[in-house]
Design a protein around this motif. Structure first.
Motif, PDB file in Angstrom:
ATOM      1  N   LEU A  21       6.430   9.786   1.404  1.00 22.06           N
ATOM      2  CA  LEU A  21       6.438  10.743   0.526  1.00 22.06           C
ATOM      3  C   LEU A  21       6.422  10.127  -1.012  1.00 22.06           C
ATOM      4  O   LEU A  21       5.866  10.797  -1.971  1.00 22.06           O
ATOM      5  N   GLU A  22       7.375   9.287  -1.182  1.00 21.14           N
ATOM      6  CA  GLU A  22       7.510   8.581  -2.553  1.00 21.14           C
ATOM      7  C   GLU A  22       6.402   7.711  -2.777  1.00 21.14           C
ATOM      8  O   GLU A  22       6.260   7.360  -3.974  1.00 21.14           O
ATOM      9  N   GLU A  23       5.777   6.694  -1.914  1.00 24.79           N
ATOM     10  CA  GLU A  23       5.099   5.723  -2.188  1.00 24.79           C
ATOM     11  C   GLU A  23       3.461   6.090  -1.901  1.00 24.79           C
ATOM     12  O   GLU A  23       2.477   5.316  -2.405  1.00 24.79           O
ATOM     13  N   ASP A  24       3.075   6.974  -0.849  1.00 25.28           N
ATOM     14  CA  ASP A  24       1.608   7.114  -0.295  1.00 25.28           C
ATOM     15  C   ASP A  24       1.546   8.442   0.091  1.00 25.28           C
ATOM     16  O   ASP A  24       1.598   8.572   1.451  1.00 25.28           O
ATOM     17  N   LEU A  25       1.049   9.371  -0.782  1.00 27.09           N
ATOM     18  CA  LEU A  25       0.698  10.642  -0.186  1.00 27.09           C
ATOM     19  C   LEU A  25      -0.422  11.023   0.525  1.00 27.09           C
ATOM     20  O   LEU A  25      -0.242  11.726   1.487  1.00 27.09           O
ATOM     21  N   GLN A  26      -1.373   9.860   0.601  1.00 25.66           N
ATOM     22  CA  GLN A  26      -2.299  10.130   1.731  1.00 25.66           C
ATOM     23  C   GLN A  26      -1.797   9.569   2.912  1.00 25.66           C
ATOM     24  O   GLN A  26      -2.294  10.432   3.932  1.00 25.66           O
ATOM     25  N   LYS A  27      -0.972   8.841   3.245  1.00 23.36           N
ATOM     26  CA  LYS A  27      -0.331   8.519   4.581  1.00 23.36           C
ATOM     27  C   LYS A  27       0.424   9.751   4.975  1.00 23.36           C
ATOM     28  O   LYS A  27       0.628  10.017   6.031  1.00 23.36           O
ATOM     29  N   THR A  28       1.310  10.285   3.856  1.00 22.66           N
ATOM     30  CA  THR A  28       2.174  11.314   4.295  1.00 22.66           C
ATOM     31  C   THR A  28       0.974  12.594   4.850  1.00 22.66           C
ATOM     32  O   THR A  28       1.324  13.240   5.671  1.00 22.66           O
ATOM     33  N   ILE A  29       0.027  12.896   4.134  1.00 19.80           N
ATOM     34  CA  ILE A  29      -1.043  13.899   4.535  1.00 19.80           C
ATOM     35  C   ILE A  29      -1.448  13.730   5.968  1.00 19.80           C
ATOM     36  O   ILE A  29      -1.622  14.528   6.875  1.00 19.80           O
ATOM     37  N   LYS A  30      -1.799  12.405   6.219  1.00 17.74           N
ATOM     38  CA  LYS A  30      -2.451  11.941   7.257  1.00 17.74           C
ATOM     39  C   LYS A  30      -1.264  12.177   8.665  1.00 17.74           C
ATOM     40  O   LYS A  30      -1.677  12.652   9.488  1.00 17.74           O
ATOM     41  N   TYR A  31       0.019  11.810   8.330  1.00 19.13           N
ATOM     42  CA  TYR A  31       0.808  12.127   9.496  1.00 19.13           C
ATOM     43  C   TYR A  31       1.229  13.568   9.562  1.00 19.13           C
ATOM     44  O   TYR A  31       1.429  14.014  10.571  1.00 19.13           O
ATOM     45  N   PHE A  32       1.312  14.172   8.530  1.00 19.45           N
ATOM     46  CA  PHE A  32       1.709  15.661   8.418  1.00 19.45           C
ATOM     47  C   PHE A  32       0.404  16.330   9.335  1.00 19.45           C
ATOM     48  O   PHE A  32       0.712  17.248  10.153  1.00 19.45           O
ATOM     49  N   ASN A  33      -0.745  16.219   8.807  1.00 19.04           N
ATOM     50  CA  ASN A  33      -2.072  16.508   9.845  1.00 19.04           C
ATOM     51  C   ASN A  33      -1.910  16.365  11.103  1.00 19.04           C
ATOM     52  O   ASN A  33      -1.994  17.186  11.941  1.00 19.04           O
TER      53      ASN A  33
END
Length: 202
Positions: free
Chosen positions: A68-80
């Motif tokens: 969440l603090e360092e890589d929002l694209q990865k966060t989106i990837k895992y949330f999806n």
């Protein structure tokens, strides 16, 4: 629980860390490590290992939050990925799955808001609100969204679990994100509507 529990979980996975059932041990190791800021790296390692062993929705969620603090694209990837995992089960979900489903949509909407992807924010919040509404509707008149609770908990307890679930599905962040997103899209009438709803939650 505490340090003793951490030691116990670590001993429990020694030599068997590749077995599927260790996923839960890694998850709870992560939960315990999360109580201590000094063990942040160990907490993250535990959740990642839990995910690698078994891609359960709660493991996916925990990995998403690591970034969440360092890589929002990865966060989106895992949330999806978490959303897709739950959606594969259809509407027949237990209350915990529904709770995760709701909060992942809300948290995903917040990430999109940071990225200024306002239409994506609106879609995510609408999905979360629709889920909550279906559960509210099924509280008194059993439907496909509350069928699990009624079948699992019998005649006496389902309303308790459903009521608790609805309470956990707070709408304050949902309304806040919608108000900002609609405002940024130039739809001030809709923005004002959600600002009013947001203020009622305060």
């Amino acid at each position: 629980f505490g340090r003793d529990a951490i030691d116990a979980f670590q001993r429990g996975i020694t030599g068997i860390d590749h077995m599927p059932y260790t996923s839960s041990i890694y998850y709870w190791l992560g939960k315990q490590c999360g109580k201590y800021t000094s063990l942040r790296s160990m907490e993250e390692e535990a959740y990642i290992k839990a995910y690698e062993v078994m891609k359960k929705y709660r493991n996916i969620y925990k990995v998403a939050r690591i970034y969440l603090e360092e890589d929002l694209q990865k966060t989106i990837k895992y949330f999806n990925e978490c959303i897709e995992k739950i959606e594969k089960k259809g509407t027949y979900l237990d209350p915990l799955e529904q709770d995760y489903y709701f909060k992942v949509y809300i948290q995903t909407s917040s990430v999109y808001l940071k990225q200024k992807k306002y239409k994506h924010t609106i879609i995510c919040v609408n999905n979360a609100i629709a889920l909550r509404k279906n559960i509210v509707d099924g509280k008194k008149n059993r439907n496909e969204y509350t069928a699990f609770a009624y079948e699992m908990y019998g005649d006496a307890k389902p309303l308790q679990y459903i009521t608790l679930l609805i309470k956990r599905m707070g709408l304050q962040n949902a309304y806040h994100n919608m108000a900002i997103a609609y405002g940024e899209c130039g739809l001030q009438k809709e923005a004002n509507k959600y600002w009013k709803l947001y203020k009622r939650c305060l």
